[in-house]
Design a protein around this motif. Sequence first.
Motif, short mmCIF file in Angstrom:
data_model
loop_
_atom_site.label_atom_id
_atom_site.label_comp_id
_atom_site.label_asym_id
_atom_site.label_seq_id
_atom_site.Cartn_x
_atom_site.Cartn_y
_atom_site.Cartn_z
N SER A 232 20.46 -51.82 -26.12
CA SER A 232 19.55 -50.97 -25.36
C SER A 232 20.24 -50.38 -24.12
CB SER A 232 18.29 -51.73 -24.97
OG SER A 232 18.58 -52.69 -24.00
N LYS A 233 21.19 -51.15 -23.54
CA LYS A 233 21.95 -50.62 -22.41
C LYS A 233 22.76 -49.41 -22.85
CE LYS A 233 22.87 -54.29 -19.15
NZ LYS A 233 23.92 -55.11 -18.55
N GLN A 234 23.35 -49.52 -24.01
CA GLN A 234 24.15 -48.40 -24.55
C GLN A 234 23.26 -47.20 -24.82
OE1 GLN A 234 27.41 -48.39 -24.77
NE2 GLN A 234 27.54 -46.36 -25.68
N ASN A 235 22.08 -47.41 -25.38
CA ASN A 235 21.13 -46.32 -25.66
C ASN A 235 20.67 -45.65 -24.36
OD1 ASN A 235 21.27 -46.56 -28.41
ND2 ASN A 235 19.44 -47.85 -28.58
N ASN A 236 20.39 -46.47 -23.35
CA ASN A 236 19.95 -45.93 -22.06
C ASN A 236 21.07 -45.10 -21.42
OD1 ASN A 236 17.36 -46.93 -22.11
ND2 ASN A 236 17.89 -48.82 -21.02
N ARG A 237 22.30 -45.62 -21.50
CA ARG A 237 23.44 -44.88 -20.96
C ARG A 237 23.63 -43.56 -21.69
NH1 ARG A 237 28.30 -48.72 -20.96
NH2 ARG A 237 27.04 -50.32 -20.03
N ASP A 238 23.50 -43.60 -23.01
CA ASP A 238 23.64 -42.37 -23.81
C ASP A 238 22.55 -41.37 -23.46
OD1 ASP A 238 25.88 -43.34 -25.06
OD2 ASP A 238 24.83 -43.96 -26.90
N LYS A 239 21.33 -41.86 -23.31
CA LYS A 239 20.23 -40.96 -22.95
C LYS A 239 20.45 -40.36 -21.56
CE LYS A 239 16.59 -42.92 -25.80
NZ LYS A 239 15.28 -43.59 -25.82
N ASP A 240 20.89 -41.20 -20.62
CA ASP A 240 21.17 -40.71 -19.27
C ASP A 240 22.29 -39.67 -19.30
OD1 ASP A 240 19.24 -42.30 -18.16
OD2 ASP A 240 20.65 -43.88 -17.52
N THR B 78 20.91 -36.49 -20.78
CA THR B 78 20.04 -35.82 -19.82
C THR B 78 20.88 -35.12 -18.74
OG1 THR B 78 18.37 -37.53 -20.16
CG2 THR B 78 18.13 -36.15 -18.21
#
Length: 111
Positions: free
Chosen positions: A2-10, A13
Amino acid sequence: MSKQNNRDKDLLTTLHNDWKQLDELGSPPIPTNHQMQEQLQMAKAAKRKAFQKELGIFVITALILLAAFTTAMFQAPMLFFVIQVSALIVAPIIFYTLHKSRTKQEGSILS
């Protein structure tokens, strides 16, 4: 994960916002009709002001030359006539010489 997904989304964005900023920088704003009229009026005013300045300089220069001519005519009329006669004799000679050299140069270029 989930950290990787959040970083990718950030990251996505941030990249998306940066792309928007680049698009805004790349396309200049389209001026409105009022702005175009205002710019046109300003350009006309600047052109008119430049013309008036140039006309003023021309008139002042013409008056100075006329004053110098008149002074030379009345102060030293003999000198004035000598200058005029020599100009009438020398001017055609200079014209002929320049015309002849110009014709030679044109002929050498074409040959």
